[in-house]
Motif scaffolding. Structure first.
Motif, short mmCIF file in Angstrom:
data_model
loop_
_atom_site.label_atom_id
_atom_site.label_comp_id
_atom_site.label_asym_id
_atom_site.label_seq_id
_atom_site.Cartn_x
_atom_site.Cartn_y
_atom_site.Cartn_z
N GLN A 1 23.76 50.93 32.18
CA GLN A 1 23.39 49.55 31.83
C GLN A 1 23.33 49.38 30.32
O GLN A 1 22.90 50.28 29.61
CB GLN A 1 22.01 49.21 32.41
CG GLN A 1 22.00 48.86 33.88
CD GLN A 1 22.43 47.43 34.14
OE1 GLN A 1 22.94 46.75 33.24
NE2 GLN A 1 22.27 46.99 35.37
N VAL A 2 23.76 48.23 29.87
CA VAL A 2 23.71 47.89 28.46
C VAL A 2 22.98 46.55 28.32
O VAL A 2 23.38 45.57 28.95
CB VAL A 2 25.12 47.78 27.84
CG1 VAL A 2 25.03 47.41 26.37
CG2 VAL A 2 25.88 49.10 28.03
N GLN A 3 21.94 46.55 27.54
CA GLN A 3 21.24 45.30 27.25
C GLN A 3 21.70 44.78 25.90
O GLN A 3 21.87 45.55 24.94
CB GLN A 3 19.72 45.50 27.24
CG GLN A 3 19.09 45.59 28.62
CD GLN A 3 19.29 46.95 29.26
OE1 GLN A 3 19.11 47.97 28.61
NE2 GLN A 3 19.68 46.95 30.52
N LEU A 4 21.88 43.47 25.84
CA LEU A 4 22.35 42.82 24.61
C LEU A 4 21.35 41.74 24.21
O LEU A 4 20.96 40.92 25.04
CB LEU A 4 23.73 42.20 24.84
CG LEU A 4 24.82 43.14 25.32
CD1 LEU A 4 26.07 42.36 25.72
CD2 LEU A 4 25.18 44.15 24.23
N VAL A 5 20.98 41.75 22.95
CA VAL A 5 20.04 40.75 22.45
C VAL A 5 20.68 40.02 21.28
O VAL A 5 21.03 40.64 20.27
CB VAL A 5 18.72 41.40 22.01
CG1 VAL A 5 17.78 40.35 21.45
CG2 VAL A 5 18.07 42.13 23.18
N GLU A 6 20.84 38.71 21.44
CA GLU A 6 21.47 37.89 20.42
C GLU A 6 20.42 37.15 19.60
O GLU A 6 19.32 36.87 20.07
CB GLU A 6 22.41 36.86 21.06
CG GLU A 6 23.51 37.43 21.90
CD GLU A 6 23.62 36.76 23.23
OE1 GLU A 6 24.74 36.72 23.79
OE2 GLU A 6 22.60 36.26 23.74
N SER A 7 20.82 36.79 18.40
CA SER A 7 19.97 35.95 17.56
C SER A 7 20.84 35.23 16.55
O SER A 7 22.01 35.59 16.36
CB SER A 7 18.90 36.79 16.85
OG SER A 7 19.51 37.73 15.98
N GLY A 8 20.27 34.22 15.91
CA GLY A 8 20.97 33.55 14.82
C GLY A 8 21.49 32.17 15.12
O GLY A 8 22.01 31.50 14.24
N GLY A 9 21.36 31.71 16.35
CA GLY A 9 21.82 30.36 16.66
C GLY A 9 20.90 29.32 16.07
O GLY A 9 19.86 29.63 15.49
N GLY A 10 21.30 28.05 16.20
CA GLY A 10 20.46 26.98 15.70
C GLY A 10 21.25 25.72 15.44
O GLY A 10 22.39 25.57 15.90
N LEU A 11 20.63 24.84 14.68
CA LEU A 11 21.24 23.56 14.34
C LEU A 11 21.78 23.62 12.92
O LEU A 11 21.08 24.05 12.00
CB LEU A 11 20.19 22.45 14.46
CG LEU A 11 20.62 21.04 14.05
CD1 LEU A 11 21.71 20.53 14.99
CD2 LEU A 11 19.42 20.10 14.06
N VAL A 12 23.01 23.20 12.76
CA VAL A 12 23.63 23.22 11.44
C VAL A 12 24.46 21.95 11.27
O VAL A 12 24.99 21.41 12.25
CB VAL A 12 24.50 24.49 11.28
CG1 VAL A 12 25.64 24.52 12.28
CG2 VAL A 12 25.04 24.62 9.87
N GLN A 13 24.56 21.48 10.06
CA GLN A 13 25.36 20.29 9.80
C GLN A 13 26.84 20.65 9.72
O GLN A 13 27.20 21.80 9.38
CB GLN A 13 24.93 19.65 8.49
CG GLN A 13 23.58 18.93 8.57
CD GLN A 13 23.28 18.14 7.31
OE1 GLN A 13 23.65 18.55 6.22
NE2 GLN A 13 22.61 17.01 7.47
#
Length: 116
Positions: free
Chosen positions: A1-13
């Motif tokens: 099993q491989v767990q993946l954790v993402e980050s860095g999304g959001g609102l941008v113009q």
């Protein structure tokens, strides 16, 4: 099993930039970023095999997205520039193991919203 954790999304113009990160629980040679906009199919944005980046031949992403990897940290990145409203989507990290069989692992997804 491989767990993946993402980050860095959001609102941008529109015209702005963003960097997404994805950290894997194990080292996987082939990893990628996909995105899925509302009502559309999930599409490949970029993939990386070891430290070799590859990009689909899509005008919608060509030249604006860069994938990279920090091997010791088991982390891949997606640098996006000149973002446009049509880039609004949930971005998913993918890891694919090939042996003994192909298995795809997915992160939970991170929302990127580009406003006009």
């Amino acid at each position: 099993q491989v767990q993946l954790v993402e980050s860095g999304g959001g609102l941008v113009q529109a015209g702005g930039s963003l960097r997404l990160s994805c950290t894997a629980s194990k080292s996987v040679s082939l990893m990628a970023w996909y995105r899925q906009a509302p009502g559309k199919q999930r599409e490949l944005v970029a993939e990386i095999l070891n430290e070799d980046p590859r990009y689909p031949d899509l005008d919608s992403v060509k030249g604006r997205f860069t994938i990279s990897r920090d091997v010791p940290k088991r982390t891949i990145f997606l640098q996006a520039i000149d973002l446009q409203p049509e880039d609004t989507a949930v971005y998913y990290c993918n890891a694919r193991t090939l042996f003994p069989k192909t298995i795809n692992y997915w992160g939970q997804g991170t929302q990127v919203t580009v406003s006009v």
